[in-house]
Scaffold this motif. Structure first.
Motif, PDB file in Angstrom:
ATOM      1  N   PHE A  32       0.786  -1.257  -0.095  1.00  0.00           N
ATOM      2  CA  PHE A  32       0.487  -0.085   0.070  1.00  0.00           C
ATOM      3  C   PHE A  32       0.793   1.394   0.159  1.00  0.00           C
ATOM      4  O   PHE A  32       0.768   2.446  -0.639  1.00  0.00           O
ATOM      5  N   PRO A  35       3.188   1.872  -3.667  1.00  0.00           N
ATOM      6  CA  PRO A  35       2.910   2.467  -4.752  1.00  0.00           C
ATOM      7  C   PRO A  35       2.870   4.242  -4.897  1.00  0.00           C
ATOM      8  O   PRO A  35       3.071   4.770  -6.017  1.00  0.00           O
ATOM      9  N   LEU A  40       1.376   6.620  -7.744  1.00  0.00           N
ATOM     10  CA  LEU A  40      -0.021   5.261  -7.746  1.00  0.00           C
ATOM     11  C   LEU A  40      -1.029   5.972  -6.752  1.00  0.00           C
ATOM     12  O   LEU A  40      -0.503   5.336  -5.957  1.00  0.00           O
ATOM     13  N   GLN A  41      -2.179   6.100  -6.592  1.00  0.00           N
ATOM     14  CA  GLN A  41      -3.387   5.974  -5.579  1.00  0.00           C
ATOM     15  C   GLN A  41      -4.233   4.071  -6.165  1.00  0.00           C
ATOM     16  O   GLN A  41      -3.972   3.616  -7.637  1.00  0.00           O
ATOM     17  N   ARG A  42      -4.405   4.595  -4.508  1.00  0.00           N
ATOM     18  CA  ARG A  42      -4.939   2.826  -3.930  1.00  0.00           C
ATOM     19  C   ARG A  42      -6.493   2.639  -3.637  1.00  0.00           C
ATOM     20  O   ARG A  42      -6.431   3.144  -2.822  1.00  0.00           O
ATOM     21  N   TYR A  43      -7.123   1.277  -4.265  1.00  0.00           N
ATOM     22  CA  TYR A  43      -8.653   1.468  -4.057  1.00  0.00           C
ATOM     23  C   TYR A  43      -9.030   0.272  -4.301  1.00  0.00           C
ATOM     24  O   TYR A  43      -8.441  -0.845  -4.393  1.00  0.00           O
ATOM     25  N   VAL A  59      -7.468  -4.751  -4.636  1.00  0.00           N
ATOM     26  CA  VAL A  59      -6.858  -3.637  -4.784  1.00  0.00           C
ATOM     27  C   VAL A  59      -6.304  -2.671  -6.191  1.00  0.00           C
ATOM     28  O   VAL A  59      -5.927  -4.030  -6.883  1.00  0.00           O
ATOM     29  N   THR A  60      -7.262  -2.194  -6.730  1.00  0.00           N
ATOM     30  CA  THR A  60      -6.907  -1.085  -7.672  1.00  0.00           C
ATOM     31  C   THR A  60      -5.568  -0.339  -8.112  1.00  0.00           C
ATOM     32  O   THR A  60      -5.959   0.565  -6.335  1.00  0.00           O
ATOM     33  N   TYR A  61      -4.566  -0.350  -8.624  1.00  0.00           N
ATOM     34  CA  TYR A  61      -3.522   0.601  -8.655  1.00  0.00           C
ATOM     35  C   TYR A  61      -3.913   1.669  -9.989  1.00  0.00           C
ATOM     36  O   TYR A  61      -3.614   1.305 -10.909  1.00  0.00           O
ATOM     37  N   GLU A  62      -4.103   3.090  -9.782  1.00  0.00           N
ATOM     38  CA  GLU A  62      -4.526   3.857 -10.637  1.00  0.00           C
ATOM     39  C   GLU A  62      -2.997   4.839 -10.580  1.00  0.00           C
ATOM     40  O   GLU A  62      -2.634   5.557  -9.407  1.00  0.00           O
ATOM     41  N   ALA A 130      -4.653  -3.962 -11.189  1.00  0.00           N
ATOM     42  CA  ALA A 130      -5.436  -4.558 -10.120  1.00  0.00           C
ATOM     43  C   ALA A 130      -4.938  -6.034  -9.484  1.00  0.00           C
ATOM     44  O   ALA A 130      -3.826  -6.573 -10.089  1.00  0.00           O
ATOM     45  N   GLY A 135      -7.398  -6.386  -0.984  1.00  0.00           N
ATOM     46  CA  GLY A 135      -8.037  -5.618   0.173  1.00  0.00           C
ATOM     47  C   GLY A 135      -8.740  -6.518   0.854  1.00  0.00           C
ATOM     48  O   GLY A 135     -10.009  -5.707   1.414  1.00  0.00           O
TER      49      GLY A 135
END
Length: 196
Positions: A32, A35, A40-43, A59-62, A130, A135
């Protein structure tokens, strides 16, 4: 001697379990935190509308990109318009762009989302990749009862262990109380008479 060996074996197994737990927690934390260093943002995906592409618990990395770089087919995480009745971010695929108006749809849903929207900013997070299952711990911890169990159970075990040690220390009699005070024989110094 056998009892000591068994105790050591149990401690060793406990030490191994603690080590494994620490490694898992460290890897999750790194997954977490690292990145973010790369922008990168994480969701965490807590819904099923993208199942098959990005499953529940992933978990998506954006990466944040200019809105002008977005294309039909990109997957984005955004906040739906206030009149949609949805108060949390949604991760869906862009299915239409008309000027600055977007339409999205979840890959596992046959119909487009019922709203059209404009993005509030000139930049938007777009899914790069992802990681499935990662998550789940965060989804579980979002439940109040699970949080209480995860925090309360180890606290209870530590409390019981401390109480057992205290009771053991109170029951143990000090060895020094049983011995009488200094009974060892003292050497005598011979005296020699002086004749003069």
């Amino acid at each position: 001697m056998e009892i000591e060996v068994r105790r050591r074996g149990r401690r060793s197994l406990g030490d191994k379990a603690i080590t494994v737990a620490c490694v898992v927690v460290t890897l999750l934390a790194l997954a977490f935190l690292v990145p973010a260093v790369f922008g990168l943002q994480r969701y965490v995906i807590a819904g099923t509308s993208m199942t098959g592409t990005i499953d529940y618990g992933s978990v998506t990395y954006e990466r944040v990109v200019p809105v002008g770089d977005l294309r039909v087919g990109d997957i984005i995480t955004y906040q739906p318009p206030p009149d949609s009745g949805i108060d949390h971010p949604v991760t869906h695929r862009i299915v239409a762009i008309h000027g600055d108006v977007f339409r999205t749809r979840g890959d596992a849903v046959p119909n487009r989302d019922p709203w059209k929207f404009k993005l509030d900013s000139n930049q938007q997070a777009r899914v790069v990749f992802a990681v499935p299952y990662m998550g789940y711990p965060l989804i579980w911890l979002s439940d109040r009862h699970t949080r209480m169990l995860v925090i309360g159970l180890p606290a209870a075990v530590i409390g019981l262990f401390a109480a057992a040690q205290l009771v053991g220390a109170l029951r143990k009699k000090p060895q020094d109380e049983a011995k009488p005070a200094d009974t060892a024989p003292r050497p005598q110094n011979p005296s020699v008479p002086l004749h003069g």
